[in-house]
Design a protein around this motif. Structure first.
Motif, PDB file in Angstrom:
ATOM      1  N   GLY A  41       0.798  -1.221   0.000  1.00  0.00           N
ATOM      2  CA  GLY A  41       0.000   0.000   0.000  1.00  0.00           C
ATOM      3  C   GLY A  41       0.832   1.272   0.000  1.00  0.00           C
ATOM      4  N   PRO A  65       1.100   1.205   4.811  1.00  0.00           N
ATOM      5  CA  PRO A  65      -0.207   1.847   4.920  1.00  0.00           C
ATOM      6  C   PRO A  65      -1.377   0.858   4.963  1.00  0.00           C
ATOM      7  N   GLU A  66      -1.356  -0.125   4.071  1.00  0.00           N
ATOM      8  CA  GLU A  66      -2.434  -1.114   4.052  1.00  0.00           C
ATOM      9  C   GLU A  66      -1.978  -2.347   3.274  1.00  0.00           C
ATOM     10  N   ASN A  68      -2.262  -5.525   1.262  1.00  0.00           N
ATOM     11  CA  ASN A  68      -3.306  -5.923   0.325  1.00  0.00           C
ATOM     12  C   ASN A  68      -4.011  -7.189   0.825  1.00  0.00           C
TER      13      ASN A  68
END
Length: 116
Positions: A41, A65-66, A68
């Motif tokens: 991310g 961040p994030e 997947n």
């Protein structure tokens, strides 16, 4: 968490090996970056910042961040171990990335690598 040496190793020390492995099969640095960005991310500028700061693997993944959610579709063997059976969360994330880079180096299409 087990104290694997890879956790404290700078991501920037391994990254060139990912690029070299891909380049041996006529794949590009941009494709390596696309895989890393898809998995974590990060933006391109965030990735470059981590490479410049010599962020270790543990913090590289902790600060992602994030991650997947489609990464859980990644299966197969890396270093003799099935990635889907790795119990240590950080090691599994590292091996997911290794597996994706291996798939790139083996000539797999990006759409399949990114589980589209």
């Amino acid at each position: 968490m087990a104290g694997y040496k890879i956790y404290t190793m700078a991501f920037s020390k391994v990254y060139p090996h990912y690029v070299t492995k891909a380049a041996r099969r006529d794949r590009t640095k941009d494709e390596v970056d696309e895989i890393i960005l898809w998995l974590t991310g990060y933006s391109q500028s965030q990735l470059e910042e981590h490479l410049e700061k010599d962020t270790d693997f543990e913090n590289f993944f902790a600060e992602a961040p994030e991650m997947n959610p489609s990464r859980e579709m990644i299966t197969g063997v890396i270093c003799g171990v099935r990635v889907e059976e790795i119990e240590e969360p950080l090691m599994q994330e590292i091996r997911y990335m290794d597996k994706l880079i291996d798939e790139l180096a083996r000539g797999k299409a990006m759409e399949k690598i990114l589980r589209k």
